[in-house]
Design a protein around this motif. Structure first.
Motif, PDB file in Angstrom:
ATOM      1  N   GLU A  10      -9.422   2.809  28.736  1.00 33.06           N
ATOM      2  CA  GLU A  10      -9.543   1.414  28.316  1.00 33.06           C
ATOM      3  C   GLU A  10     -10.104   0.545  29.430  1.00 33.06           C
ATOM      4  O   GLU A  10     -10.986  -0.281  29.209  1.00 33.06           O
ATOM      5  CB  GLU A  10      -8.188   0.873  27.832  1.00 33.06           C
ATOM      6  CG  GLU A  10      -7.747   1.400  26.491  1.00 33.06           C
ATOM      7  CD  GLU A  10      -7.138   2.807  26.547  1.00 33.06           C
ATOM      8  OE1 GLU A  10      -6.978   3.377  27.659  1.00 33.06           O
ATOM      9  OE2 GLU A  10      -6.817   3.351  25.473  1.00 33.06           O
ATOM     10  N   ASP A 114      -6.911  10.578  25.759  1.00 37.17           N
ATOM     11  CA  ASP A 114      -6.286  10.015  24.568  1.00 37.17           C
ATOM     12  C   ASP A 114      -6.689   8.551  24.490  1.00 37.17           C
ATOM     13  O   ASP A 114      -6.580   7.819  25.477  1.00 37.17           O
ATOM     14  CB  ASP A 114      -4.756  10.117  24.659  1.00 37.17           C
ATOM     15  CG  ASP A 114      -4.283  11.556  24.545  1.00 37.17           C
ATOM     16  OD1 ASP A 114      -4.909  12.324  23.789  1.00 37.17           O
ATOM     17  OD2 ASP A 114      -3.298  11.909  25.220  1.00 37.17           O
ATOM     18  N   SER A 116      -6.441   4.972  22.136  1.00 35.38           N
ATOM     19  CA  SER A 116      -5.700   4.320  21.051  1.00 35.38           C
ATOM     20  C   SER A 116      -6.628   4.037  19.870  1.00 35.38           C
ATOM     21  O   SER A 116      -7.839   3.834  20.045  1.00 35.38           O
ATOM     22  CB  SER A 116      -5.072   3.016  21.544  1.00 35.38           C
ATOM     23  OG  SER A 116      -6.075   2.037  21.722  1.00 35.38           O
ATOM     24  N   ASP A 117      -6.057   3.996  18.687  1.00 36.74           N
ATOM     25  CA  ASP A 117      -6.828   3.680  17.478  1.00 36.74           C
ATOM     26  C   ASP A 117      -7.488   2.306  17.595  1.00 36.74           C
ATOM     27  O   ASP A 117      -8.588   2.091  17.097  1.00 36.74           O
ATOM     28  CB  ASP A 117      -5.928   3.723  16.235  1.00 36.74           C
ATOM     29  CG  ASP A 117      -5.467   5.131  15.902  1.00 36.74           C
ATOM     30  OD1 ASP A 117      -6.092   6.095  16.386  1.00 36.74           O
ATOM     31  OD2 ASP A 117      -4.479   5.259  15.158  1.00 36.74           O
ATOM     32  N   LYS A 118      -6.808   1.382  18.262  1.00 42.23           N
ATOM     33  CA  LYS A 118      -7.332   0.025  18.434  1.00 42.23           C
ATOM     34  C   LYS A 118      -8.642   0.055  19.235  1.00 42.23           C
ATOM     35  O   LYS A 118      -9.625  -0.594  18.862  1.00 42.23           O
ATOM     36  CB  LYS A 118      -6.286  -0.842  19.146  1.00 42.23           C
ATOM     37  CG  LYS A 118      -6.716  -2.258  19.400  1.00 42.23           C
ATOM     38  CD  LYS A 118      -5.615  -3.027  20.127  1.00 42.23           C
ATOM     39  CE  LYS A 118      -6.100  -4.408  20.518  1.00 42.23           C
ATOM     40  NZ  LYS A 118      -5.089  -5.150  21.273  1.00 42.23           N
ATOM     41  N   VAL A 120     -10.626   2.723  19.684  1.00 46.16           N
ATOM     42  CA  VAL A 120     -11.614   3.468  18.887  1.00 46.16           C
ATOM     43  C   VAL A 120     -12.261   2.523  17.877  1.00 46.16           C
ATOM     44  O   VAL A 120     -13.488   2.507  17.721  1.00 46.16           O
ATOM     45  CB  VAL A 120     -10.977   4.688  18.179  1.00 46.16           C
ATOM     46  CG1 VAL A 120     -11.924   5.286  17.153  1.00 46.16           C
ATOM     47  CG2 VAL A 120     -10.555   5.733  19.203  1.00 46.16           C
ATOM     48  N   LYS A 121     -11.460   1.699  17.215  1.00 44.17           N
ATOM     49  CA  LYS A 121     -12.006   0.750  16.238  1.00 44.17           C
ATOM     50  C   LYS A 121     -12.953  -0.242  16.917  1.00 44.17           C
ATOM     51  O   LYS A 121     -14.032  -0.537  16.405  1.00 44.17           O
ATOM     52  CB  LYS A 121     -10.885   0.006  15.510  1.00 44.17           C
ATOM     53  CG  LYS A 121     -11.415  -0.956  14.445  1.00 44.17           C
ATOM     54  CD  LYS A 121     -10.320  -1.770  13.808  1.00 44.17           C
ATOM     55  CE  LYS A 121     -10.806  -2.739  12.766  1.00 44.17           C
ATOM     56  NZ  LYS A 121     -12.119  -3.312  12.922  1.00 44.17           N
ATOM     57  N   ARG A 122     -12.556  -0.758  18.063  1.00 40.85           N
ATOM     58  CA  ARG A 122     -13.413  -1.714  18.774  1.00 40.85           C
ATOM     59  C   ARG A 122     -14.733  -1.085  19.189  1.00 40.85           C
ATOM     60  O   ARG A 122     -15.789  -1.706  19.097  1.00 40.85           O
ATOM     61  CB  ARG A 122     -12.673  -2.269  19.981  1.00 40.85           C
ATOM     62  CG  ARG A 122     -11.636  -3.302  19.525  1.00 40.85           C
ATOM     63  CD  ARG A 122     -10.703  -3.759  20.580  1.00 40.85           C
ATOM     64  NE  ARG A 122     -11.348  -4.473  21.670  1.00 40.85           N
ATOM     65  CZ  ARG A 122     -10.709  -4.796  22.779  1.00 40.85           C
ATOM     66  NH1 ARG A 122      -9.434  -4.487  22.923  1.00 40.85           N
ATOM     67  NH2 ARG A 122     -11.320  -5.438  23.745  1.00 40.85           N
ATOM     68  N   ARG A 124     -16.170   1.552  17.686  1.00 38.28           N
ATOM     69  CA  ARG A 124     -16.939   1.772  16.448  1.00 38.28           C
ATOM     70  C   ARG A 124     -17.601   0.465  15.999  1.00 38.28           C
ATOM     71  O   ARG A 124     -18.755   0.462  15.598  1.00 38.28           O
ATOM     72  CB  ARG A 124     -16.043   2.310  15.342  1.00 38.28           C
ATOM     73  CG  ARG A 124     -15.688   3.762  15.501  1.00 38.28           C
ATOM     74  CD  ARG A 124     -15.072   4.283  14.211  1.00 38.28           C
ATOM     75  NE  ARG A 124     -14.677   5.655  14.348  1.00 38.28           N
ATOM     76  CZ  ARG A 124     -15.514   6.687  14.284  1.00 38.28           C
ATOM     77  NH1 ARG A 124     -16.785   6.484  14.083  1.00 38.28           N
ATOM     78  NH2 ARG A 124     -15.078   7.916  14.421  1.00 38.28           N
ATOM     79  N   GLU A 147     -16.612   7.305   9.585  1.00 42.44           N
ATOM     80  CA  GLU A 147     -15.385   6.603   9.987  1.00 42.44           C
ATOM     81  C   GLU A 147     -14.177   7.523  10.100  1.00 42.44           C
ATOM     82  O   GLU A 147     -13.214   7.211  10.787  1.00 42.44           O
ATOM     83  CB  GLU A 147     -15.064   5.477   8.990  1.00 42.44           C
ATOM     84  CG  GLU A 147     -16.039   4.329   9.035  1.00 42.44           C
ATOM     85  CD  GLU A 147     -15.972   3.517  10.324  1.00 42.44           C
ATOM     86  OE1 GLU A 147     -14.890   3.382  10.910  1.00 42.44           O
ATOM     87  OE2 GLU A 147     -17.032   3.024  10.739  1.00 42.44           O
ATOM     88  N   ASP A 148     -14.209   8.664   9.421  1.00 40.91           N
ATOM     89  CA  ASP A 148     -13.049   9.561   9.428  1.00 40.91           C
ATOM     90  C   ASP A 148     -13.038  10.520  10.613  1.00 40.91           C
ATOM     91  O   ASP A 148     -12.099  11.277  10.773  1.00 40.91           O
ATOM     92  CB  ASP A 148     -12.999  10.376   8.124  1.00 40.91           C
ATOM     93  CG  ASP A 148     -12.820   9.480   6.911  1.00 40.91           C
ATOM     94  OD1 ASP A 148     -12.153   8.439   7.048  1.00 40.91           O
ATOM     95  OD2 ASP A 148     -13.352   9.821   5.853  1.00 40.91           O
TER      96      ASP A 148
END
Length: 149
Positions: A10, A114, A116-118, A120-122, A124, A147-148
């Motif tokens: 991050e 590893d 975080s999903d947060k 990864v979304k940012r 993407r 997206e999957d």
């Protein structure tokens, strides 16, 4: 290239003083802006002369991607399913022809952190415009755009 690798993933991809922003000055981020880089190439080479190998397809079905490349290059068909085998321990495809050969696990990239999903979304969301531009340039959708994934 200037990769700024910090203590965490991050910290490496977000701006130091404003953690809500992706650090676009870090080449860790810039390298994934494929459409941006290819825009410079198409000044010298027409898109019809550029083929992008989809690493996701190559990883799961190397023959399919190699056949696509053969077609693009207008080469005679060469690659066959029996030229590859799925290694039972690594679950990666290996060459079976002319000799059996697999990449050593140590040669197959770095350990992935590893994330975080947060984050990864940012990421993407950040890359979406570049990915859309790439899709339009080549009239195809690449596996990493799913997206999957």
């Amino acid at each position: 290239m200037h990769y700024r690798i910090k203590d965490t993933f991050e910290e490496s991809v977000l701006e130091y003083d404003r953690f809500e922003n992706i650090d676009t000055n870090n080449d860790l981020i810039k390298i994934g802006m494929y459409a941006y880089h290819l825009a410079r190439w198409v000044r010298y080479f027409p898109l019809s002369q550029i083929y992008l190998v989809d690493g996701g397809v190559f990883k799961t079905d190397p023959v399919k991607e190699l056949k696509n490349l053969e077609r693009f290059l207008q080469l005679p068909r060469y690659f066959k399913k029996e030229h590859f085998f799925l290694h039972p321990k690594t679950n990666l495809y290996c060459s079976a022809f002319p000799i059996k050969r697999c990449l050593d696990k140590r040669q197959k990239g770095l350990r992935h952190p590893d994330v975080s999903d947060k984050i990864v979304k940012r990421l993407r969301d950040f890359y979406r415009a570049y990915d859309n531009q790439l899709s339009m340039m080549f009239n195809r959708t690449f596996t990493w755009m799913d997206e999957d994934v």
